[in-house]
Design a protein around this motif. Structure first.
Motif, PDB file in Angstrom:
ATOM      1  N   PHE A  25       0.657   1.021 -13.184  1.00  0.00           N
ATOM      2  CA  PHE A  25       0.371   1.419 -12.150  1.00  0.00           C
ATOM      3  C   PHE A  25      -0.043   0.965 -10.718  1.00  0.00           C
ATOM      4  O   PHE A  25      -2.000   0.460 -11.274  1.00  0.00           O
ATOM      5  CB  PHE A  25      -0.495   3.067 -11.930  1.00  0.00           C
ATOM      6  CG  PHE A  25      -0.791   3.707 -11.673  1.00  0.00           C
ATOM      7  CD1 PHE A  25      -0.607   3.494 -10.002  1.00  0.00           C
ATOM      8  CD2 PHE A  25      -2.393   4.682 -11.307  1.00  0.00           C
ATOM      9  CE1 PHE A  25      -1.157   4.088  -8.492  1.00  0.00           C
ATOM     10  CE2 PHE A  25      -2.384   5.099 -10.335  1.00  0.00           C
ATOM     11  CZ  PHE A  25      -2.027   5.014  -8.800  1.00  0.00           C
ATOM     12  N   CYS A  26       0.373   0.540  -9.564  1.00  0.00           N
ATOM     13  CA  CYS A  26      -1.102  -0.654  -9.003  1.00  0.00           C
ATOM     14  C   CYS A  26      -1.468   0.678  -8.585  1.00  0.00           C
ATOM     15  O   CYS A  26      -1.038   1.220  -6.804  1.00  0.00           O
ATOM     16  CB  CYS A  26       1.005  -1.403  -8.181  1.00  0.00           C
ATOM     17  SG  CYS A  26       1.359  -2.596  -9.010  1.00  0.00           S
ATOM     18  N   ASP A  27      -2.874   0.747  -7.991  1.00  0.00           N
ATOM     19  CA  ASP A  27      -3.695   2.174  -7.646  1.00  0.00           C
ATOM     20  C   ASP A  27      -4.798   0.977  -6.754  1.00  0.00           C
ATOM     21  O   ASP A  27      -5.439  -0.301  -7.370  1.00  0.00           O
ATOM     22  CB  ASP A  27      -4.926   2.009  -8.719  1.00  0.00           C
ATOM     23  CG  ASP A  27      -4.575   3.403  -8.584  1.00  0.00           C
ATOM     24  OD1 ASP A  27      -5.564   3.310  -6.853  1.00  0.00           O
ATOM     25  OD2 ASP A  27      -6.118   3.849  -9.450  1.00  0.00           O
ATOM     26  N   GLU A  28      -4.401   1.068  -5.349  1.00  0.00           N
ATOM     27  CA  GLU A  28      -5.199   0.252  -4.308  1.00  0.00           C
ATOM     28  C   GLU A  28      -6.822   0.669  -4.481  1.00  0.00           C
ATOM     29  O   GLU A  28      -7.115   0.471  -4.092  1.00  0.00           O
ATOM     30  CB  GLU A  28      -4.609   0.270  -3.503  1.00  0.00           C
ATOM     31  CG  GLU A  28      -4.633   1.571  -2.214  1.00  0.00           C
ATOM     32  CD  GLU A  28      -3.531   2.085  -2.330  1.00  0.00           C
ATOM     33  OE1 GLU A  28      -2.581   2.381  -3.718  1.00  0.00           O
ATOM     34  OE2 GLU A  28      -3.623   3.347  -1.727  1.00  0.00           O
ATOM     35  N   ARG A  29      -6.991   1.469  -5.338  1.00  0.00           N
ATOM     36  CA  ARG A  29      -8.112   2.687  -4.702  1.00  0.00           C
ATOM     37  C   ARG A  29      -9.114   1.478  -5.785  1.00  0.00           C
ATOM     38  O   ARG A  29     -10.880   2.519  -6.037  1.00  0.00           O
ATOM     39  CB  ARG A  29      -8.564   4.187  -5.581  1.00  0.00           C
ATOM     40  CG  ARG A  29      -7.350   4.785  -4.051  1.00  0.00           C
ATOM     41  CD  ARG A  29      -7.538   5.948  -5.366  1.00  0.00           C
ATOM     42  NE  ARG A  29      -6.433   6.841  -4.438  1.00  0.00           N
ATOM     43  CZ  ARG A  29      -5.315   6.938  -4.499  1.00  0.00           C
ATOM     44  NH1 ARG A  29      -4.760   5.700  -5.177  1.00  0.00           N
ATOM     45  NH2 ARG A  29      -3.968   7.615  -3.800  1.00  0.00           N
ATOM     46  N   SER A  50      -5.019  -2.855 -10.068  1.00  0.00           N
ATOM     47  CA  SER A  50      -5.497  -3.517  -8.856  1.00  0.00           C
ATOM     48  C   SER A  50      -4.693  -4.854  -8.981  1.00  0.00           C
ATOM     49  O   SER A  50      -5.042  -5.652  -9.569  1.00  0.00           O
ATOM     50  CB  SER A  50      -7.082  -3.917  -8.887  1.00  0.00           C
ATOM     51  OG  SER A  50      -7.379  -4.420  -7.755  1.00  0.00           O
ATOM     52  N   LEU A  51      -4.573  -5.309  -7.876  1.00  0.00           N
ATOM     53  CA  LEU A  51      -3.745  -6.643  -7.473  1.00  0.00           C
ATOM     54  C   LEU A  51      -4.477  -7.177  -6.356  1.00  0.00           C
ATOM     55  O   LEU A  51      -4.306  -7.582  -4.973  1.00  0.00           O
ATOM     56  CB  LEU A  51      -2.673  -5.896  -6.192  1.00  0.00           C
ATOM     57  CG  LEU A  51      -1.516  -5.378  -7.136  1.00  0.00           C
ATOM     58  CD1 LEU A  51       0.147  -5.122  -6.480  1.00  0.00           C
ATOM     59  CD2 LEU A  51      -1.000  -6.295  -8.711  1.00  0.00           C
ATOM     60  N   GLY A  52      -6.279  -6.902  -6.341  1.00  0.00           N
ATOM     61  CA  GLY A  52      -7.055  -7.824  -5.463  1.00  0.00           C
ATOM     62  C   GLY A  52      -7.543  -6.714  -4.612  1.00  0.00           C
ATOM     63  O   GLY A  52      -7.782  -5.510  -4.724  1.00  0.00           O
ATOM     64  N   PRO A  53      -8.625  -7.350  -4.043  1.00  0.00           N
ATOM     65  CA  PRO A  53      -9.567  -6.501  -2.765  1.00  0.00           C
ATOM     66  C   PRO A  53      -9.118  -5.914  -1.983  1.00  0.00           C
ATOM     67  O   PRO A  53      -9.594  -5.133  -1.071  1.00  0.00           O
ATOM     68  CB  PRO A  53     -10.783  -7.425  -2.647  1.00  0.00           C
ATOM     69  CG  PRO A  53     -10.505  -8.759  -3.070  1.00  0.00           C
ATOM     70  CD  PRO A  53      -9.181  -9.058  -3.988  1.00  0.00           C
ATOM     71  N   ARG A  54      -8.023  -6.452  -1.640  1.00  0.00           N
ATOM     72  CA  ARG A  54      -7.010  -6.952  -0.384  1.00  0.00           C
ATOM     73  C   ARG A  54      -5.802  -5.431  -0.304  1.00  0.00           C
ATOM     74  O   ARG A  54      -5.361  -5.462  -1.619  1.00  0.00           O
ATOM     75  CB  ARG A  54      -7.281  -7.238   0.722  1.00  0.00           C
ATOM     76  CG  ARG A  54      -7.796  -8.817   0.909  1.00  0.00           C
ATOM     77  CD  ARG A  54      -7.478  -9.932   0.947  1.00  0.00           C
ATOM     78  NE  ARG A  54      -6.666 -10.792  -0.017  1.00  0.00           N
ATOM     79  CZ  ARG A  54      -8.062 -11.157  -0.822  1.00  0.00           C
ATOM     80  NH1 ARG A  54      -8.960 -11.498   0.065  1.00  0.00           N
ATOM     81  NH2 ARG A  54      -7.307 -11.034  -2.423  1.00  0.00           N
ATOM     82  N   ILE A  55      -5.722  -4.073   0.432  1.00  0.00           N
ATOM     83  CA  ILE A  55      -4.491  -3.813   0.611  1.00  0.00           C
ATOM     84  C   ILE A  55      -3.483  -4.046   0.685  1.00  0.00           C
ATOM     85  O   ILE A  55      -3.483  -4.962   2.257  1.00  0.00           O
ATOM     86  CB  ILE A  55      -4.725  -2.415   1.448  1.00  0.00           C
ATOM     87  CG1 ILE A  55      -6.462  -1.913   1.148  1.00  0.00           C
ATOM     88  CG2 ILE A  55      -3.476  -1.631   1.678  1.00  0.00           C
ATOM     89  CD1 ILE A  55      -5.931  -0.853   0.425  1.00  0.00           C
TER      90      ILE A  55
HETATM   91  N1  SAH Z   1      -2.660   3.962   0.683  1.00  0.00           N
HETATM   92  C1  SAH Z   1      -3.162   3.171   0.761  1.00  0.00           C
HETATM   93  C2  SAH Z   1      -1.652   2.270   2.094  1.00  0.00           C
HETATM   94  C3  SAH Z   1      -1.160   1.637  -0.164  1.00  0.00           C
HETATM   95  S1  SAH Z   1       0.114  -0.138  -0.445  1.00  0.00           S
HETATM   96  C4  SAH Z   1      -3.525   2.770   2.559  1.00  0.00           C
HETATM   97  O1  SAH Z   1      -3.210   3.063   4.016  1.00  0.00           O
HETATM   98  O2  SAH Z   1      -4.634   2.757   2.904  1.00  0.00           O
HETATM   99  C5  SAH Z   1       1.396   0.968  -0.668  1.00  0.00           C
HETATM  100  C6  SAH Z   1       1.325   0.073  -1.932  1.00  0.00           C
HETATM  101  O3  SAH Z   1       0.834  -0.802  -2.550  1.00  0.00           O
HETATM  102  C7  SAH Z   1       0.015   1.242  -2.713  1.00  0.00           C
HETATM  103  O4  SAH Z   1       0.355   2.312  -3.555  1.00  0.00           O
HETATM  104  C8  SAH Z   1       0.021   0.167  -4.307  1.00  0.00           C
HETATM  105  O5  SAH Z   1       0.886   1.221  -5.271  1.00  0.00           O
HETATM  106  C9  SAH Z   1       0.447  -0.769  -4.025  1.00  0.00           C
HETATM  107  N2  SAH Z   1      -0.644  -1.849  -3.591  1.00  0.00           N
HETATM  108  C10 SAH Z   1      -1.670  -2.196  -2.560  1.00  0.00           C
HETATM  109  N3  SAH Z   1      -2.605  -3.151  -2.355  1.00  0.00           N
HETATM  110  C11 SAH Z   1      -3.013  -2.829  -3.467  1.00  0.00           C
HETATM  111  C12 SAH Z   1      -4.282  -3.301  -4.420  1.00  0.00           C
HETATM  112  N4  SAH Z   1      -4.941  -4.040  -3.669  1.00  0.00           N
HETATM  113  N5  SAH Z   1      -3.851  -2.877  -5.827  1.00  0.00           N
HETATM  114  C13 SAH Z   1      -3.403  -2.524  -6.485  1.00  0.00           C
HETATM  115  N6  SAH Z   1      -2.241  -1.646  -6.145  1.00  0.00           N
HETATM  116  C14 SAH Z   1      -1.912  -2.487  -4.168  1.00  0.00           C
END
Ligand code: SAH
Length: 240
Positions: free
Chosen positions: A163-167, A213-218
């Motif tokens: 689960f790629c979770d950007e949180r 996590s895929l790192g500190p940036r979205i």
């Molecule tokens: N919710 C975010 C954007 C989602 S980016 C916002 O607008 O703030 C789209 C998807 O890419 C995310 O749902 C996640 O699955 C993945 N993703 C993007 N950046 C990530 C990160 N740094 N780590 C893990 N997953 C990431």
């Protein structure tokens, strides 16, 4: 002359006549100007790569003759890519990269914040085109879209899910996957709007799920797909 590879419907066996569809015929005889007797490579997704010859050069309905096998079948690792459809060109990019990097199946999922429509036929055509170009003998199946929450309800017990979770709370992907073993896996990437709280809760609550996590940036969803497949292939797949 550049070597042409075409995906054809099988089975492939010596002396079998292979009909080409109109698009393939137009490409081979209109664009590429191939003639009777010219050689090319064909694959059907399960019989490896074969040498074939032009048996009938016609821009609408050409025929090939299957000659002999040249490469064994190579199937990618048991990895599925689940992703929420994004804009057309970005979705095409994700499908193409997934094929090149090696996944077995592409599963579009609809999520609470998905607003793009999915054209499965077009995605499958992109998958075939990518396989033709990258030398793959396997073409991932593009499944019909399913709602993510429904898919999770009937999730196969033995398949783990990245689960790629950007949180930010998730473990870095390299650390998380170093603890795991190869086998049946999937990766899920959210839409541009991210996952809804209900979806996050459904994902986090499952034994099969490994949050990363895929790192500190979205990352944008298409970038995230490429990054996650890379990390998985290096840790558990056929890039090791
Ligand atoms: N919710 C975010 C954007 C989602 S980016 C916002 O607008 O703030 C789209 C998807 O890419 C995310 O749902 C996640 O699955 C993945 N993703 C993007 N950046 C990530 C990160 N740094 N780590 C893990 N997953 C990431």
């Amino acid at each position: 002359m550049a070597e042409i590879r075409l995906y054809v419907s099988g089975p492939l066996e010596t002396n079998r006549v292979l009909p080409l569809d109109t698009a393939q015929s137009a490409y081979l005889f209109g664009v590429m100007r191939r003639k009777l007797g010219d050689e090319l490579r064909v694959f059907d997704g399960k019989s490896g790569e074969w040498r074939a010859e032009v048996a009938k050069a016609n821009k609408r309905n050409g025929l090939l003759l299957c000659v002999e096998p040249v490469l064994p079948q190579a199937t990618p690792p048991d990895l599925w890519l689940l992703f929420a459809p994004i804009k057309k060109a970005r979705t095409a990019f994700v499908v193409e990269k997934a094929v090149e990097m090696g996944v077995q199946k592409v599963l579009p999922v609809t999520t609470d914040f998905t607003n793009e429509r999915i054209n499965i036929g077009r995605m499958q055509a992109h998958a075939i085109e990518a396989a033709e170009q990258c030398g793959a003998t396997f073409v991932p199946d593009v499944a019909e879209p399913v709602r993510l929450l429904d898919m999770l309800e009937s999730w196969p017990e033995n398949r783990k899910l990245v689960f790629c979770d950007e949180r930010r709370e998730a473990l870095p992907v390299a650390t998380a996957l170093a603890r795991e073993t190869a086998g049946a896996w999937a990766i899920v990437i959210g839409p541009e709007g991210g996952f809804s709280p209900e979806e996050v809760a459904a994902l986090r609550g499952r034994d099969a799920v490994v949050s990363v996590s895929l790192g500190p940036r979205i990352l944008r969803a298409d970038t995230a797909a490429v990054a996650a497949i890379t990390a998985w292939q290096m840790a558990l797949g056929d890039w090791r």
